[in-house]
Design a protein around this motif. Sequence first.
Motif, PDB file in Angstrom:
ATOM      1  N   LEU A  52       0.848  -1.194   0.000  1.00 46.64           N
ATOM      2  CA  LEU A  52       0.000   0.000   0.000  1.00 46.64           C
ATOM      3  C   LEU A  52       0.880   1.239   0.000  1.00 46.64           C
ATOM      4  O   LEU A  52       1.937   1.254   0.644  1.00 46.64           O
ATOM      5  CB  LEU A  52      -0.880   0.043   1.254  1.00 46.64           C
ATOM      6  CG  LEU A  52      -1.996  -0.973   1.414  1.00 46.64           C
ATOM      7  CD1 LEU A  52      -2.629  -0.803   2.796  1.00 46.64           C
ATOM      8  CD2 LEU A  52      -3.054  -0.785   0.338  1.00 46.64           C
ATOM      9  N   TRP A  54       0.669   4.644   1.551  1.00 50.36           N
ATOM     10  CA  TRP A  54      -0.171   5.234   2.601  1.00 50.36           C
ATOM     11  C   TRP A  54       0.579   6.390   3.247  1.00 50.36           C
ATOM     12  O   TRP A  54       1.699   6.224   3.704  1.00 50.36           O
ATOM     13  CB  TRP A  54      -0.498   4.148   3.639  1.00 50.36           C
ATOM     14  CG  TRP A  54      -1.314   4.600   4.803  1.00 50.36           C
ATOM     15  CD1 TRP A  54      -0.862   4.809   6.072  1.00 50.36           C
ATOM     16  CD2 TRP A  54      -2.712   4.870   4.831  1.00 50.36           C
ATOM     17  NE1 TRP A  54      -1.894   5.198   6.881  1.00 50.36           N
ATOM     18  CE2 TRP A  54      -3.046   5.247   6.150  1.00 50.36           C
ATOM     19  CE3 TRP A  54      -3.713   4.852   3.866  1.00 50.36           C
ATOM     20  CZ2 TRP A  54      -4.334   5.584   6.525  1.00 50.36           C
ATOM     21  CZ3 TRP A  54      -4.998   5.191   4.241  1.00 50.36           C
ATOM     22  CH2 TRP A  54      -5.302   5.536   5.542  1.00 50.36           C
ATOM     23  N   GLN A  55      -0.044   7.575   3.243  1.00 52.22           N
ATOM     24  CA  GLN A  55       0.576   8.768   3.813  1.00 52.22           C
ATOM     25  C   GLN A  55       1.972   8.990   3.234  1.00 52.22           C
ATOM     26  O   GLN A  55       2.938   9.294   3.941  1.00 52.22           O
ATOM     27  CB  GLN A  55       0.621   8.660   5.349  1.00 52.22           C
ATOM     28  CG  GLN A  55      -0.755   8.589   5.981  1.00 52.22           C
ATOM     29  CD  GLN A  55      -0.720   8.560   7.487  1.00 52.22           C
ATOM     30  OE1 GLN A  55       0.340   8.510   8.108  1.00 52.22           O
ATOM     31  NE2 GLN A  55      -1.886   8.610   8.113  1.00 52.22           N
ATOM     32  N   GLY A  88      -4.841   3.624   9.852  1.00 51.02           N
ATOM     33  CA  GLY A  88      -5.144   2.730   8.746  1.00 51.02           C
ATOM     34  C   GLY A  88      -6.048   1.572   9.109  1.00 51.02           C
ATOM     35  O   GLY A  88      -6.513   0.845   8.220  1.00 51.02           O
ATOM     36  N   THR A 132      -7.215   1.277  -1.411  1.00 54.46           N
ATOM     37  CA  THR A 132      -7.697   2.649  -1.299  1.00 54.46           C
ATOM     38  C   THR A 132      -8.772   2.882  -2.352  1.00 54.46           C
ATOM     39  O   THR A 132      -8.803   2.201  -3.386  1.00 54.46           O
ATOM     40  CB  THR A 132      -6.565   3.675  -1.538  1.00 54.46           C
ATOM     41  OG1 THR A 132      -6.111   3.565  -2.902  1.00 54.46           O
ATOM     42  CG2 THR A 132      -5.391   3.440  -0.585  1.00 54.46           C
TER      43      THR A 132
END
Length: 316
Positions: A52, A54-55, A88, A132
Amino acid sequence: MTTTLPEEGTRGPVWRLPLPAHYRAQDMLAFHARDREALAEQVGPASLRKGLWWQDRPVCVQMVFSADEVQVRWEMDGGDADLAAQEGLPLLRRMLGLTQDIAAFEARWDADPLLGAVLRAQTGLRVAVVGTPFEALAWAIMGQQISVAAAVALRRRLILAADLRHASGLYCHPQAAQVLALGPERLRAAGLSLAKAQSLLAVSQAQLAGELPLAAWAAQPVVPAEQISQALLAIKGIGPWTVSYTLLRGFGWLDGSLHGDVAVRRGIQRLLADQGLAGPDALLTPAQAQAWLAPFAPWRALLGAHLWAMQGRRTD
């Protein structure tokens, strides 16, 4: 099934999430095993490793399923991994289908002469959700009017072009900023048609401009499906099927009408043919499928998932 997480790599926060009765882990694993080259998802008999983004950091999510729980480990390269993992956690629950209220659907239609046998054979079916909402939207755009195998190949080439990797070597699906950085020429070189490349760039730009706040919408307790639909349909190249599929695979929203999906229409035809209500080759038009699905609101997309699964398990 084993409940032991692999030890190699950076250790991160671990959760033990209880699973509801009749949870179908194999459905989730099969969905993530579509790409046999396993660039961004690696699937074992009872496990999943998924990359993933993520951020703005790469994450490896590891899941190991047992009969009544799933162990989830979150391994993030850099940053405050514990804080990011807590933020998350709703994403992980959505991925696992744990936010989906399927019991009401099964109770309502269990005795139906047309659907009852199918639902009983597939009790507990939930919809696998991707990492996502943007990933779901990208997949829906790439999957427009082509086979699943062709869409998987396009997705693989997009992931390779973006080249986002976790320290473990697992690739991560690009998000809006990385897609925009690729630009039209590299998207075309990755195999996307001009129309698909333009649509993917348009939704990426809209997300970064705040016109498609996908993450904020996903964080709301109730999916704002109408707002999402209107925003997506305003973008050139986005139609009703793309919207419904994005809502299903990106948000876990179970009421999109997938009447334009050929496999859904084929599933309806098989149900009707089994009851002598249609010929074996009488494929419904999209308009006919839309009308047939309408009484099953608010679970039309969940019914579509049952029709997909029904066809996958039949051998006749």
